[in-house]
Motif scaffolding. Structure first.
Motif, mmCIF file in Angstrom:
data_model
loop_
_atom_site.group_PDB
_atom_site.id
_atom_site.type_symbol
_atom_site.label_atom_id
_atom_site.label_comp_id
_atom_site.label_asym_id
_atom_site.label_seq_id
_atom_site.Cartn_x
_atom_site.Cartn_y
_atom_site.Cartn_z
ATOM 1 N N ARG A 21 0.840 -1.202 0.000
ATOM 2 C CA ARG A 21 0.000 0.000 0.000
ATOM 3 C C ARG A 21 0.878 1.256 0.000
ATOM 4 N NH1 ARG A 21 -3.005 -0.256 4.759
ATOM 5 N NH2 ARG A 21 -3.734 -2.232 3.930
ATOM 6 N N PHE A 22 1.948 1.238 0.787
ATOM 7 C CA PHE A 22 2.899 2.352 0.850
ATOM 8 C C PHE A 22 3.516 2.602 -0.525
ATOM 9 C CE2 PHE A 22 7.516 3.208 1.256
ATOM 10 C CZ PHE A 22 7.473 4.499 1.750
ATOM 11 N N VAL A 23 3.922 1.535 -1.193
ATOM 12 C CA VAL A 23 4.536 1.643 -2.516
ATOM 13 C C VAL A 23 3.537 2.254 -3.501
ATOM 14 C CG1 VAL A 23 5.407 0.287 -4.469
ATOM 15 C CG2 VAL A 23 6.225 -0.186 -2.159
ATOM 16 N N LYS A 24 2.323 1.742 -3.504
ATOM 17 C CA LYS A 24 1.298 2.243 -4.433
ATOM 18 C C LYS A 24 0.907 3.681 -4.105
ATOM 19 C CE LYS A 24 -0.409 -2.315 -5.583
ATOM 20 N NZ LYS A 24 -1.369 -3.354 -5.310
ATOM 21 N N ASP A 25 0.708 3.993 -2.832
ATOM 22 C CA ASP A 25 0.307 5.349 -2.426
ATOM 23 C C ASP A 25 1.351 6.399 -2.781
ATOM 24 O OD1 ASP A 25 -2.021 4.274 -1.409
ATOM 25 O OD2 ASP A 25 -1.453 4.519 0.703
ATOM 26 N N ASN A 26 2.624 5.982 -2.827
ATOM 27 C CA ASN A 26 3.707 6.926 -3.111
ATOM 28 C C ASN A 26 4.239 6.815 -4.540
ATOM 29 O OD1 ASN A 26 4.393 8.420 -0.481
ATOM 30 N ND2 ASN A 26 4.157 6.290 0.184
ATOM 31 N N GLY A 27 3.562 6.035 -5.388
ATOM 32 C CA GLY A 27 3.979 5.918 -6.782
ATOM 33 C C GLY A 27 5.353 5.309 -6.952
ATOM 34 N N LEU A 28 5.675 4.329 -6.142
ATOM 35 C CA LEU A 28 7.014 3.728 -6.165
ATOM 36 C C LEU A 28 7.033 2.355 -6.835
ATOM 37 C CD1 LEU A 28 7.860 4.618 -2.448
ATOM 38 C CD2 LEU A 28 8.702 5.803 -4.487
ATOM 39 N N GLU A 29 6.042 2.072 -7.680
ATOM 40 C CA GLU A 29 5.866 0.736 -8.235
ATOM 41 C C GLU A 29 7.095 0.178 -8.946
ATOM 42 O OE1 GLU A 29 3.501 3.087 -8.268
ATOM 43 O OE2 GLU A 29 1.538 2.172 -8.021
ATOM 44 N N ASP A 30 7.863 0.977 -9.616
ATOM 45 C CA ASP A 30 9.065 0.500 -10.304
ATOM 46 C C ASP A 30 10.312 1.212 -9.793
ATOM 47 O OD1 ASP A 30 7.946 -1.423 -12.130
ATOM 48 O OD2 ASP A 30 6.990 0.272 -13.140
ATOM 49 N N SER A 31 10.310 1.525 -8.515
ATOM 50 C CA SER A 31 11.404 2.296 -7.925
ATOM 51 C C SER A 31 12.341 1.419 -7.108
ATOM 52 C CB SER A 31 10.841 3.374 -6.998
ATOM 53 O OG SER A 31 10.034 4.264 -7.716
ATOM 54 N N VAL A 32 13.461 2.028 -6.757
ATOM 55 C CA VAL A 32 14.435 1.409 -5.880
ATOM 56 C C VAL A 32 14.540 2.270 -4.630
ATOM 57 C CG1 VAL A 32 16.865 0.781 -5.594
ATOM 58 C CG2 VAL A 32 15.745 0.443 -7.809
ATOM 59 N N MET A 33 14.520 1.625 -3.475
ATOM 60 C CA MET A 33 14.701 2.319 -2.192
ATOM 61 C C MET A 33 15.648 1.495 -1.343
ATOM 62 S SD MET A 33 10.887 3.427 -0.930
ATOM 63 C CE MET A 33 11.401 4.709 0.216
ATOM 64 N N THR A 34 16.317 2.150 -0.408
ATOM 65 C CA THR A 34 17.085 1.385 0.559
ATOM 66 C C THR A 34 16.128 0.941 1.664
ATOM 67 O OG1 THR A 34 17.674 3.266 1.979
ATOM 68 C CG2 THR A 34 19.169 2.760 0.126
ATOM 69 N N VAL A 35 16.530 -0.094 2.359
ATOM 70 C CA VAL A 35 15.735 -0.578 3.486
ATOM 71 C C VAL A 35 15.607 0.536 4.519
ATOM 72 C CG1 VAL A 35 15.717 -2.241 5.391
ATOM 73 C CG2 VAL A 35 16.324 -2.992 3.078
ATOM 74 N N GLU A 36 16.673 1.285 4.723
ATOM 75 C CA GLU A 36 16.637 2.385 5.696
ATOM 76 C C GLU A 36 15.658 3.481 5.278
ATOM 77 O OE1 GLU A 36 17.756 2.794 8.881
ATOM 78 O OE2 GLU A 36 18.119 0.674 8.539
ATOM 79 N N GLU A 37 15.529 3.752 3.991
ATOM 80 C CA GLU A 37 14.557 4.747 3.526
ATOM 81 C C GLU A 37 13.128 4.308 3.856
ATOM 82 O OE1 GLU A 37 16.126 7.086 -0.372
ATOM 83 O OE2 GLU A 37 15.881 4.907 -0.612
ATOM 84 N N VAL A 62 15.934 -2.303 -2.216
ATOM 85 C CA VAL A 62 14.734 -3.008 -2.615
ATOM 86 C C VAL A 62 14.278 -2.433 -3.951
ATOM 87 C CG1 VAL A 62 12.341 -3.545 -2.014
ATOM 88 C CG2 VAL A 62 14.038 -3.305 -0.203
ATOM 89 N N LYS A 63 14.064 -3.284 -4.937
ATOM 90 C CA LYS A 63 13.519 -2.871 -6.236
ATOM 91 C C LYS A 63 12.111 -3.415 -6.300
ATOM 92 C CE LYS A 63 13.618 -2.026 -10.874
ATOM 93 N NZ LYS A 63 12.291 -1.533 -11.149
ATOM 94 N N PHE A 64 11.149 -2.498 -6.328
ATOM 95 C CA PHE A 64 9.757 -2.892 -6.369
ATOM 96 C C PHE A 64 9.364 -3.192 -7.813
ATOM 97 C CE2 PHE A 64 10.110 0.009 -2.721
ATOM 98 C CZ PHE A 64 9.698 -0.854 -1.716
ATOM 99 N N SER A 65 8.542 -4.215 -8.001
ATOM 100 C CA SER A 65 8.043 -4.558 -9.342
ATOM 101 C C SER A 65 6.600 -5.016 -9.210
ATOM 102 C CB SER A 65 8.911 -5.651 -9.976
ATOM 103 O OG SER A 65 9.023 -6.753 -9.101
ATOM 104 N N ILE A 66 5.776 -4.031 -8.905
ATOM 105 C CA ILE A 66 4.362 -4.311 -8.634
ATOM 106 C C ILE A 66 3.529 -4.005 -9.868
ATOM 107 C CG2 ILE A 66 2.402 -3.710 -7.181
ATOM 108 C CD1 ILE A 66 4.484 -2.960 -5.021
#
Length: 178
Positions: free
Chosen positions: A112-128, A174-178
């Motif tokens: 839900r966090f990924v979708k709400d923030n438009g991060l579907e194909d993004s890369v984030m660090t675990v710390e972020e 983490v590379k999201f691929s939703i």
């Protein structure tokens, strides 16, 4: 109403018999349910993930000069463990990981966090994810690293993301691929 810091304690917290394991089965079951709810609610609102039974502030009420016995602490936490709401972190039961959201629920919150923030194909660090500006105001902000990694690994297993190692734990990605 009594408080522990900013946390409002329920009325039963001032009732001395609730600090003694009740011998009658039905009464004990009610007591266990009340304590489990209190522990989960306190941990969620205070963002507590690891409980050390001997030092956990809920297990003592100095106002009525009562403290739970070691056996009672073990019974209440073990009841959470048996429901999948907690896990003992060591064989001596000195630390308990509290899952106020089950791992699947944490995984759902991440999606839900990924979708709400438009991060579907993004890369984030675990710390972020744990402490970045995007997670502020969500249950993910300040999440225990152990819990987060278990939820991320569950999502990786389901093909929703890929975890990749950095040179240190701080730059695990983490590379999201939703």
């Amino acid at each position: 109403m009594q408080k522990l810091g900013e946390f409002k304690l329920p009325n039963f917290f001032n009732y001395p018999p609730y600090f003694t394991l009740q011998p009658v089965k039905d009464t004990r079951e009610k007591q266990i349910q009340l304590w489990k709810g209190l522990i989960l609610n306190y941990c969620k609102t205070q963002k507590v993930f690891i409980v050390e039974p001997e030092g956990f502030p809920l297990f003592t009420n100095s106002g009525i000069e009562r403290s739970l016995s070691h056996e009672a602490r073990e019974v209440f936490l073990s009841s959470l463990v048996s429901e999948g709401r907690a896990e003992w972190m060591d064989k001596g039961h000195r630390k308990c990981l509290i899952l106020w959201h089950r791992i699947q629920e944490w995984a759902d919150l991440i999606l839900r966090f990924v979708k709400d923030n438009g991060l579907e194909d993004s890369v984030m660090t675990v710390e972020e994810i744990r402490s970045g500006t995007e997670s502020r105001g969500t249950d993910l902000h300040g999440i225990d690293r152990i819990v987060l990694m278990r939820a991320l690994k569950l999502l990786e297993h389901k093909g929703k993301l890929a975890i990749f190692k950095g040179t240190s734990a701080d730059d695990e990605g983490v590379k999201f691929s939703i």
